[in-house]
Design a protein around this motif. Structure first.
Motif, PDB file in Angstrom:
ATOM      1  N   CYS A 194      -4.131  -6.551  13.374  1.00  0.00           N
ATOM      2  CA  CYS A 194      -4.446  -6.194  11.981  1.00  0.00           C
ATOM      3  C   CYS A 194      -4.021  -4.758  11.720  1.00  0.00           C
ATOM      4  O   CYS A 194      -4.314  -3.861  12.521  1.00  0.00           O
ATOM      5  N   TRP A 195      -3.302  -4.558  10.645  1.00  0.00           N
ATOM      6  CA  TRP A 195      -2.925  -3.202  10.205  1.00  0.00           C
ATOM      7  C   TRP A 195      -4.186  -2.540   9.657  1.00  0.00           C
ATOM      8  O   TRP A 195      -4.881  -3.127   8.819  1.00  0.00           O
ATOM      9  N   ILE A 196      -4.508  -1.343  10.116  1.00  0.00           N
ATOM     10  CA  ILE A 196      -5.729  -0.661   9.670  1.00  0.00           C
ATOM     11  C   ILE A 196      -5.359   0.528   8.775  1.00  0.00           C
ATOM     12  O   ILE A 196      -5.311   1.681   9.224  1.00  0.00           O
ATOM     13  N   GLY A 197      -5.099   0.203   7.516  1.00  0.00           N
ATOM     14  CA  GLY A 197      -4.787   1.257   6.545  1.00  0.00           C
ATOM     15  C   GLY A 197      -5.934   2.249   6.377  1.00  0.00           C
ATOM     16  O   GLY A 197      -5.704   3.427   6.083  1.00  0.00           O
ATOM     17  N   LEU A 198      -7.165   1.776   6.585  1.00  0.00           N
ATOM     18  CA  LEU A 198      -8.327   2.663   6.440  1.00  0.00           C
ATOM     19  C   LEU A 198      -8.270   3.847   7.396  1.00  0.00           C
ATOM     20  O   LEU A 198      -8.891   4.874   7.147  1.00  0.00           O
ATOM     21  N   ALA A 199      -7.531   3.710   8.490  1.00  0.00           N
ATOM     22  CA  ALA A 199      -7.454   4.813   9.459  1.00  0.00           C
ATOM     23  C   ALA A 199      -6.418   5.853   9.049  1.00  0.00           C
ATOM     24  O   ALA A 199      -6.424   6.977   9.569  1.00  0.00           O
ATOM     25  N   ASP A 238      -3.991 -18.352   2.650  1.00  0.00           N
ATOM     26  CA  ASP A 238      -3.958 -18.726   1.243  1.00  0.00           C
ATOM     27  C   ASP A 238      -3.210 -17.650   0.472  1.00  0.00           C
ATOM     28  O   ASP A 238      -3.518 -16.471   0.616  1.00  0.00           O
ATOM     29  N   ARG A 239      -2.240 -18.011  -0.298  1.00  0.00           N
ATOM     30  CA  ARG A 239      -1.506 -17.013  -1.085  1.00  0.00           C
ATOM     31  C   ARG A 239      -1.256 -17.541  -2.487  1.00  0.00           C
ATOM     32  O   ARG A 239      -1.169 -18.758  -2.693  1.00  0.00           O
ATOM     33  N   ARG A 240      -1.130 -16.592  -3.435  1.00  0.00           N
ATOM     34  CA  ARG A 240      -0.702 -16.991  -4.772  1.00  0.00           C
ATOM     35  C   ARG A 240       0.718 -17.535  -4.676  1.00  0.00           C
ATOM     36  O   ARG A 240       1.474 -17.151  -3.778  1.00  0.00           O
ATOM     37  N   LEU A 249     -12.111  -0.518  13.155  1.00  0.00           N
ATOM     38  CA  LEU A 249     -11.146  -1.104  14.107  1.00  0.00           C
ATOM     39  C   LEU A 249     -11.583  -2.494  14.570  1.00  0.00           C
ATOM     40  O   LEU A 249     -10.986  -3.077  15.488  1.00  0.00           O
ATOM     41  N   HIS A 250     -12.627  -3.018  13.969  1.00  0.00           N
ATOM     42  CA  HIS A 250     -13.074  -4.396  14.219  1.00  0.00           C
ATOM     43  C   HIS A 250     -13.389  -4.673  15.690  1.00  0.00           C
ATOM     44  O   HIS A 250     -13.203  -5.805  16.160  1.00  0.00           O
ATOM     45  N   GLY A 251     -13.789  -3.661  16.434  1.00  0.00           N
ATOM     46  CA  GLY A 251     -14.146  -3.882  17.839  1.00  0.00           C
ATOM     47  C   GLY A 251     -12.962  -4.224  18.733  1.00  0.00           C
ATOM     48  O   GLY A 251     -13.142  -4.701  19.856  1.00  0.00           O
TER      49      GLY A 251
HETATM   50  C1  LIG Z   1      -0.682  -1.763   4.643  1.00  0.00           C
HETATM   51  C2  LIG Z   1      -1.866  -2.633   5.035  1.00  0.00           C
HETATM   52  C3  LIG Z   1      -3.096  -2.041   5.246  1.00  0.00           C
HETATM   53  C4  LIG Z   1      -4.186  -2.809   5.648  1.00  0.00           C
HETATM   54  N1  LIG Z   1      -5.370  -2.193   5.948  1.00  0.00           N
HETATM   55  C5  LIG Z   1      -6.400  -2.931   6.424  1.00  0.00           C
HETATM   56  C6  LIG Z   1      -7.597  -2.295   6.871  1.00  0.00           C
HETATM   57  O1  LIG Z   1      -7.752  -1.083   6.835  1.00  0.00           O
HETATM   58  N2  LIG Z   1      -8.589  -3.075   7.374  1.00  0.00           N
HETATM   59  C7  LIG Z   1      -8.460  -4.446   7.465  1.00  0.00           C
HETATM   60  O2  LIG Z   1      -9.384  -5.094   7.942  1.00  0.00           O
HETATM   61  N3  LIG Z   1      -7.331  -5.080   7.053  1.00  0.00           N
HETATM   62  C8  LIG Z   1      -6.305  -4.347   6.548  1.00  0.00           C
HETATM   63  N4  LIG Z   1      -5.139  -4.967   6.183  1.00  0.00           N
HETATM   64  C9  LIG Z   1      -5.059  -6.450   6.247  1.00  0.00           C
HETATM   65  C10 LIG Z   1      -5.173  -7.057   4.847  1.00  0.00           C
HETATM   66  O3  LIG Z   1      -6.464  -6.798   4.347  1.00  0.00           O
HETATM   67  C11 LIG Z   1      -4.879  -8.563   4.950  1.00  0.00           C
HETATM   68  O4  LIG Z   1      -3.563  -8.776   5.400  1.00  0.00           O
HETATM   69  C12 LIG Z   1      -5.059  -9.267   3.601  1.00  0.00           C
HETATM   70  O5  LIG Z   1      -6.396  -9.168   3.161  1.00  0.00           O
HETATM   71  C13 LIG Z   1      -4.677 -10.744   3.673  1.00  0.00           C
HETATM   72  O6  LIG Z   1      -5.376 -11.361   4.713  1.00  0.00           O
HETATM   73  P1  LIG Z   1      -4.587 -12.231   5.832  1.00  0.00           P
HETATM   74  O7  LIG Z   1      -3.459 -11.361   6.314  1.00  0.00           O
HETATM   75  O8  LIG Z   1      -5.617 -12.487   6.899  1.00  0.00           O
HETATM   76  O9  LIG Z   1      -4.128 -13.474   5.153  1.00  0.00           O
HETATM   77  C14 LIG Z   1      -4.048  -4.223   5.783  1.00  0.00           C
HETATM   78  C15 LIG Z   1      -2.791  -4.817   5.566  1.00  0.00           C
HETATM   79  C16 LIG Z   1      -1.720  -4.046   5.209  1.00  0.00           C
HETATM   80  C17 LIG Z   1      -0.354  -4.691   5.027  1.00  0.00           C
END
Ligand SMILES: Cc1cc2nc3c(=O)[nH]c(=O)nc-3n(C[C@H](O)[C@H](O)[C@H](O)COP(=O)(O)O)c2cc1C
Length: 163
Positions: free
Chosen positions: A109-114, A152-154, A68-70
């Motif tokens: 930040c979306w935390i998909g890891l959770a 930065d994006r493709r 959760l990055h603190g």
């Molecule tokens: C569905 C989804 C799940 C994500 N899960 C995580 C996560 O668990 N931890 C994390 O630090 N960032 C997570 N992110 C953020 C992405 O890693 C991040 O958007 C991507 O690397 C591009 O970086 P930027 O958005 O800072 O440009 C997630 C983003 C999305 C859309």
């Protein structure tokens, strides 16, 4: 501020205007720590190595990892139905919420890891959620220490049909 963000979230469009969302707001530090540790442990110990999500293990291998990055707050957008578009509706609400957070100087930040752990029946129960709810978008919120520029994006792949 969090109520204001949720007001923005619920302005999102949803399929047939179902508005299939509910919000869990976690601000208790000990609970944030518990969620982070449990979610990390679940990925490391419970996901089999041949499972598609096993690639997450390398992300959480360091024992000091706080997924959760603190952040001081975690907001979970939950789908209240399993309707065909509920996940998309919740993602729309989450994006609205993240843009509203940015507008008031918050980082998110979306935390998909959770998500693997949050979707366990025992985890839902521990958060007071009904079992048929689906934690669809866990978003951490906090005041950022840096302000990143445009990411930065493709270059976008675009298929023009017609002029
Ligand atoms: C569905 C989804 C799940 C994500 N899960 C995580 C996560 O668990 N931890 C994390 O630090 N960032 C997570 N992110 C953020 C992405 O890693 C991040 O958007 C991507 O690397 C591009 O970086 P930027 O958005 O800072 O440009 C997630 C983003 C999305 C859309």
């Amino acid at each position: 501020v969090i109520r204001q963000l949720i007001e923005a979230a619920v302005c999102a469009p949803s399929a047939m205007n179902c508005q299939p969302w509910a919000f869990v707001v976690v601000r208790e530090q000990s609970e944030l720590k518990r969620i982070s540790q449990e979610a990390r442990r679940y990925i490391l110990e419970e996901i089999p190595d041949d499972h598609p999500l096993a690639r997450l293990k390398e992300r959480v291998a360091d024992p000091d990892t706080d997924i959760l990055h603190g952040a001081p707050a975690l907001l979970i957008v939950c789908a209240t139905t399993t309707d065909v578009w509920a996940a998309q509706d919740c993602a729309m609400a989450a994006e609205n919420l993240m843009l509203a957070a940015h507008a008031v100087g918050l980082g998110s930040c979306w935390i998909g890891l959770a998500q693997p752990w949050l979707n366990l029946p025992t985890s839902k129960a521990s958060l007071g959620l009904e079992q048929h709810y689906v934690p669809a978008a866990p978003i951490v919120l906090g005041y950022p220490t840096i302000k990143p520029g445009r990411p930065d994006r493709r270059q976008a792949e675009i298929h023009w049909i017609g002029d």
